[in-house]
Write an enzyme that holds these catalytic residues in place. Sequence first.
Site, PDB file in Angstrom:
ATOM      1  N   GLU A 332       0.844  -1.208   0.000  1.00 26.22           N
ATOM      2  CA  GLU A 332       0.000   0.000   0.000  1.00 26.22           C
ATOM      3  C   GLU A 332       0.873   1.249   0.000  1.00 26.22           C
ATOM      4  O   GLU A 332       0.632   2.221   0.720  1.00 26.22           O
ATOM      5  CB  GLU A 332      -0.940  -0.039   1.212  1.00 26.22           C
ATOM      6  CG  GLU A 332      -1.734  -1.335   1.261  1.00 26.22           C
ATOM      7  CD  GLU A 332      -2.770  -1.417   2.374  1.00 26.22           C
ATOM      8  OE1 GLU A 332      -2.405  -1.197   3.545  1.00 26.22           O
ATOM      9  OE2 GLU A 332      -3.940  -1.711   2.070  1.00 26.22           O
ATOM     10  N   CYS A 425     -11.299  -0.936   6.883  1.00 24.27           N
ATOM     11  CA  CYS A 425     -10.903   0.409   7.332  1.00 24.27           C
ATOM     12  C   CYS A 425     -11.621   1.519   6.577  1.00 24.27           C
ATOM     13  O   CYS A 425     -11.914   2.578   7.143  1.00 24.27           O
ATOM     14  CB  CYS A 425      -9.391   0.585   7.192  1.00 24.27           C
ATOM     15  SG  CYS A 425      -8.732   0.078   5.596  1.00 24.27           S
TER      16      CYS A 425
HETATM   17  O1  FUB Z   1      -3.525  -1.065   8.965  1.00 32.09           O
HETATM   18  C1  FUB Z   1      -4.775  -0.473   9.208  1.00 32.09           C
HETATM   19  C2  FUB Z   1      -5.389  -0.047   7.902  1.00 32.09           C
HETATM   20  O2  FUB Z   1      -5.577  -1.171   7.068  1.00 32.09           O
HETATM   21  C3  FUB Z   1      -4.546   0.880   7.079  1.00 32.09           C
HETATM   22  O3  FUB Z   1      -4.689   2.225   7.401  1.00 32.09           O
HETATM   23  C4  FUB Z   1      -5.003   0.589   5.711  1.00 32.09           C
HETATM   24  O4  FUB Z   1      -4.102   1.027   4.738  1.00 32.09           O
HETATM   25  C5  FUB Z   1      -5.174  -0.903   5.736  1.00 32.09           C
HETATM   26  O5  FUB Z   1      -3.961  -1.530   5.521  1.00 32.09           O
HETATM   27 ZN    ZN Z   2      -8.907   1.869   4.132  1.00 30.14          ZN
END
Ligand code: FUB
Ligand code: ZN
Length: 677
Positions: A332, A425
């Site tokens: 990511e 999330c």
């Molecule tokens: O790790 C918590 C959340 O899940 C992150 O902010 C998102 O990018 C996803 O990976």
């Molecule tokens: Zn998210």
Amino acid sequence: MSRTSQTTAGTAGPVLLGPGAHTALRPAAAAAIEGGFWQVRRAVNARAGIPQGPRLLESAGNLHDLRLAAGTAQGDFRGDYPFMDSDVYKWLEAASWQLGQAVPDTGSDPGSGPGTVSGPDAEDAAGRRDALAREVDRIIALVADAQQPDGYLNTWFQVTKGGARYQDLRWGHELYCAGHLIQAAVAHHRSTGGKELLRVATRFADHIDTVFGPGKAIESFDGHPEVETALVELYRETGERRYMDLAQFFVDRHGHGVLGGEAYCQDRVPLRAAENVEGHAVRQLYLLAAAADLACETGEAELRAAGERLWHAMTATKTHLTGGVGAHHDKEDFGDPFELPTERAYCETCAAIASIQWSWRMALLTGQARYGDLIERTLFNGVLSGVSLDGETWLYVNPLQIRDGHTDPGGDHSARRTKWFRCACCPPNVMRLLASLEHYVASTDGAGLQIHQYATGRYSGDAAGQPLIVSAHTAYPAAGAVTFTVEQTPGDLPWTLSLRIPHWSARFTVRVNGQEVPGAAADEGWLRLERVWAPGDEVALGLDLTPRLTRADPRVDAVRGCVAIERGPLVYCLEQVDHPGGGLDDIVIDPASPLTEDDRPDLLGGVVTVRAAGRRRAAPDSGHWWPYRAAGTGGTSPGEAGEAREADDPAVPLTAVPYYAWANRQDGSMRVWLPTD
Ligand code: FUB
Ligand code: ZN
């Protein structure tokens, strides 16, 4: 009646600066979105998005996990991540901002179909609010029950790790979850005056403060920033300076290899020395939001300079046209400068939201209009694409192209809108942003009001300590006219109404009480109108929404030779459903042809479509076994002249729709960037 619904509705939102803040601007003293585009989107959020939260959190196991931690349920932990609790907290934050709304969750209905608010406005808004308040109270009680006597709270570690704590700071998300709990508690307290969740959150913060910090048991930080910005908000809410000191400690510890030195965890380089954004996009942006919060409160020039430098680098080199950020599926990650792919653009919805949160803090800190430009672009495109028009399904990733013959991976990274995710999330993040959106619209500097975003509503500030109120009325982004009416003004004291002129509006007009303002010009994005105002004075702003073609910096290899259609703040895309007779991979736009627009109240909740001339490039010789040709041969087969093929290509009228509305009809290809050749 629930405890929550008995309390007084508040008007404050996120980033309620402390009394000694060193910022150019402060959030508007009061703000309300009362109509137009955003009122409809927010009403959908309030009536369809937020209410489904408890049911989804129940079926995904988050609430069960809280009961397990409290010892009131039996069974196994449910969910795959140590941050399951954060979904609950983000939902509580969203619901709390919603409970603080003075404006009922009804919206004028500009059309019909999935993007509109169904049912008459006379529906029982008060009843819905009461039901939401009861759900909030019920879930706060579950959270409180799960907390350990010393304030610690994380169901994953309590239930699956035998209570072992802080053993895996890189991935454990304990402080990340604490941060979302704190933000929920602050929202609940600001919106409703309720103290229960704030008590839980401060107990956890106090516990963290005994464990982490200089000379304490752990001189490290959480691999996922979030607690930092939350602790600054807790300081703002409680006046307890040690919460902000702890946030400062965490921010300063990043970048020194304490957590292994990875960019992923924001540990490769200290912020004050960094030259560009890097690593996991959401982690980077939450950390930068916290740094901006600290610079706002402490006035630290070095941290402010780092924020300005990194914001400029991100915007200039690592931001997609939609405002989306995070180019890589792998980790990511932000990716390299100008590495901005289309079909593999990750552009997590949360990253777009985090970008807005950071930009808003930078806008307050510096007073500059450019942050509002990026907020607008990101909001209308990169964020709004993340939620369906009916408010019930979501996108986690927001690519800029879906190819013909796409094989959808399903799951969290599907190009199909999904009810909820394994890693959920994004949905509650969208809910909390939309429920607090009015607080990102306007600011005051003690000498007037600044309008950063154009949304029908009422916004108040002050001049020399005296209150002033301005209302705005607009059909933006369908139309470029915005009318402001001065509703309250302090006597004969002059003050300045500042309007952000978006960078894309080549021309604009402005009239005060029907008279054109001679020589009106924007100064670094702000059109400043200073005078002694009277109640009823009217300012008419006209922004130029003429559809336009946009090209990218040539270093963005992924879209070289392409253009994108934009109209006002909206990025447009083609969807296969509007182009029967083939896919989109072979579509070519004629950039010389005029762009025309159609008002379509019947489509996608009411949109303006943009039409262009195009053609369908003849498919390369399908019998050819190799898709590459000798350089210098123009055609699709070796030795063939490209021009000859072009003349035979069938013309295809192109119809573009706003990107935010894609994937609301049927599966199929989609593209933002259109080849010109
Ligand atoms: O790790 C918590 C959340 O899940 C992150 O902010 C998102 O990018 C996803 O990976
Ligand atoms: Zn998210």
